[in-house]
Enzyme design. Structure first.
Site, PDB file in Angstrom:
ATOM      1  N   LYS A 187       0.844  -1.195   0.000  1.00  0.00           N
ATOM      2  CA  LYS A 187       0.000   0.000   0.000  1.00  0.00           C
ATOM      3  C   LYS A 187       0.883   1.251   0.000  1.00  0.00           C
ATOM      4  CE  LYS A 187      -0.434  -0.284   5.018  1.00  0.00           C
ATOM      5  NZ  LYS A 187      -1.245   0.078   6.164  1.00  0.00           N
ATOM      6  N   TYR A 194      16.714  30.837   4.800  1.00  0.00           N
ATOM      7  CA  TYR A 194      15.658  31.709   5.346  1.00  0.00           C
ATOM      8  C   TYR A 194      15.855  31.947   6.839  1.00  0.00           C
ATOM      9  CZ  TYR A 194      12.809  31.057   1.133  1.00  0.00           C
ATOM     10  OH  TYR A 194      12.328  31.038  -0.146  1.00  0.00           O
TER      11      TYR A 194
HETATM   12  C1  LIG Z   1      -4.031  -4.523   8.064  1.00  0.00           C
HETATM   13  C2  LIG Z   1      -2.556  -4.379   7.907  1.00  0.00           C
HETATM   14  N1  LIG Z   1      -1.806  -5.485   7.776  1.00  0.00           N
HETATM   15  C3  LIG Z   1      -0.458  -5.410   7.635  1.00  0.00           C
HETATM   16  C4  LIG Z   1       0.185  -4.193   7.632  1.00  0.00           C
HETATM   17  C5  LIG Z   1       1.691  -4.158   7.488  1.00  0.00           C
HETATM   18  O1  LIG Z   1       2.265  -3.639   8.667  1.00  0.00           O
HETATM   19  P1  LIG Z   1       3.846  -3.537   8.813  1.00  0.00           P
HETATM   20  O2  LIG Z   1       4.299  -2.553   7.807  1.00  0.00           O
HETATM   21  O3  LIG Z   1       4.053  -3.058  10.208  1.00  0.00           O
HETATM   22  O4  LIG Z   1       4.389  -4.882   8.578  1.00  0.00           O
HETATM   23  C6  LIG Z   1      -0.560  -3.030   7.762  1.00  0.00           C
HETATM   24  C7  LIG Z   1       0.117  -1.727   7.780  1.00  0.00           C
HETATM   25  O5  LIG Z   1      -0.140  -0.860   8.530  1.00  0.00           O
HETATM   26  C8  LIG Z   1      -1.966  -3.123   7.916  1.00  0.00           C
HETATM   27  O6  LIG Z   1      -2.712  -2.019   8.048  1.00  0.00           O
END
Ligand SMILES: Cc1ncc(COP(=O)(O)O)c(C=O)c1O
Length: 404
Positions: A64, A296
């Site tokens: 994601k 700045y």
């Molecule tokens: C539902 C879910 N599963 C897995 C993950 C992966 O988490 P991580 O990056 O801590 O492994 C996330 C990330 O936030 C998540 O929201």
């Protein structure tokens, strides 16, 4: 002028990922010497290591937020090469991007898609997460609107104590009955999410898993057994074997980063290799006299004359404005050098010291290795009071991603 040769950055020929050039790279990638380098072999190796560690559980690589800033499509391919059998995204649009690029493994949308997104989910053969009755109704409407086909796999999410999203244990039993009774759907998965897995000594993870186990048992008592049970994020997968079930969902670990600063020395994390470097070239350098202030506000005053290097990246690229106030450093010529004065939108200034031989065109490493020195995403995070996740996700689309 003849036809331009292959694009080059930092003096090296750019290695394209076959068939994929991000739009930003196409339009802006070669005009400014500042870029994010992603070592896809590191992603593949990290995933292969996790696969071996958690076997026989499967790995759902979480890509994601554009692969935590690394680039979702190339990372997805690298993760599949390392043995990931599923991919996880936050929103349907991210799944759509993977499908458009020809990625055809199962893609789980890890939060319940909005009703408006359900048609896209069904059309793209994404696997929806469901935890509300309206969500289930929206999914059924979207399925009804398309003609036939195989049942849509569904993963139900139960809240066992993080209280972000997920049905209560009682609600999930109702939802499971409704899904199981509907021939256009198939109840493939049941999952939960752990709130403190990155604090290995915290007993709350065991409480969450016990609550998850009670839901699994209650479903089984009613004759329903989803085949894919899952709970573990990176921290769970790496240090809580009881959380692995049939599948784990690592995100940050596939990029070679620890889920928490305190976990960095943990033996289970030692094989992980950071995949991301953030680099640029000095765009301008000059000697500035003692007593002068720079950038700045002129808050950074030179006590002796010094060579100041300008680097063409700023807060619009994800260099937090506060970084210069909390000791942020970059690597030039194999040495750590302080970011001096305010970080501006498009440029930072680096104090290279009296008589430094730094000149325009020199490589600057903002995150990554140069010689025997290294600046890590966790170093930025600790200085800024945040986590490495936020550091890599903040590297903006203006920085082209180069895949090596
Ligand atoms: C539902 C879910 N599963 C897995 C993950 C992966 O988490 P991580 O990056 O801590 O492994 C996330 C990330 O936030 C998540 O929201």
């Amino acid at each position: 002028m003849g036809t331009p040769g292959p694009p080059r950055l930092g003096g090296r020929e750019v290695d394209e990922v076959e068939g994929y050039i991000s739009p930003v790279k196409r339009v802006a990638g070669w005009l400014r010497p500042a870029w994010v380098e992603v070592d896809l072999a590191a992603v593949t190796a990290n995933v292969a290591y996790i696969c071996e560690l958690v076997a026989p559980a499967a790995v759902c690589a979480v890509v994601k937020a554009d692969g935590y800033g690394h680039g979702a499509v190339p990372v997805a391919r690298a993760a599949i090469a390392g043995g990931a059998r599923h991919l996880g995204v936050a929103i349907a649009e991210e799944g759509h991007e993977l499908r458009q690029s020809g990625v055809d493994v199962p893609v789980i949308v890890l939060s319940e898609p909005a009703p408006e997104a359900m048609r896209l989910v069904v059309a793209d053969k994404l696997t929806p997460t469901i935890y509300t009755e309206p969500g289930l109704a929206a999914l059924l409407n979207a399925v009804a609107a398309q003609d036939g086909g195989t049942p849509v796999p569904v993963h139900l999410k139960v809240d066992t104590g993080m209280h972000r999203v997920g049905a209560s244990p009682a609600e999930v039993l109702e939802l499971a009955r409704a899904v199981a009774a509907n021939p256009v759907l198939s109840l493939e998965g049941l999952f939960t999410h752990l709130a403190v897995a990155d604090e290995p000594a915290d007993p709350y993870t065991h409480e969450q898993l016990a609550s998850f186990d009670r839901v699994i048992a209650a479903l089984a008592a009613g004759g329903t057994r989803p085949s894919v049970l899952h709970a573990a994020n990176s921290a769970g997968a790496l240090v809580h074997p009881a959380s692995r079930y049939q599948m784990v969902r690592p995100g940050i670990a596939i990029y070679g980063l620890a889920p928490a600063s305190s976990m960095r020395g943990h033996p289970a994390l030692r094989p992980l290799v950071p995949a991301l470097s953030f680099k640029a070239e000095v765009s301008y350098a000059k000697e500035v006299a003692a007593g002068e202030g720079i950038s700045y506000g002129l808050h950074y005053r030179l006590s002796a004359s010094s060579v100041i290097a300008t680097v063409p990246v700023g807060y619009a690229d994800g260099v937090a404005r506060r970084l210069s106030q909390v000791g942020g450093e970059v690597l030039i010529g194999g040495r750590r050098r302080p970011i001096a004065g305010s970080v501006t939108m498009d440029q930072i200034l680096v104090d290279c010291g009296p008589g430094a031989g730094v000149k325009a065109g020199d490589e600057v490493v903002l995150i990554g290795r140069q010689g025997d020195q290294e600046v890590t995403a966790w170093e930025w995070a600790e200085r800024l009071g945040t986590i490495a996740y936020e550091v890599t996700c903040a590297l903006s689309a203006r920085l082209p991603r180069i895949y090596t």
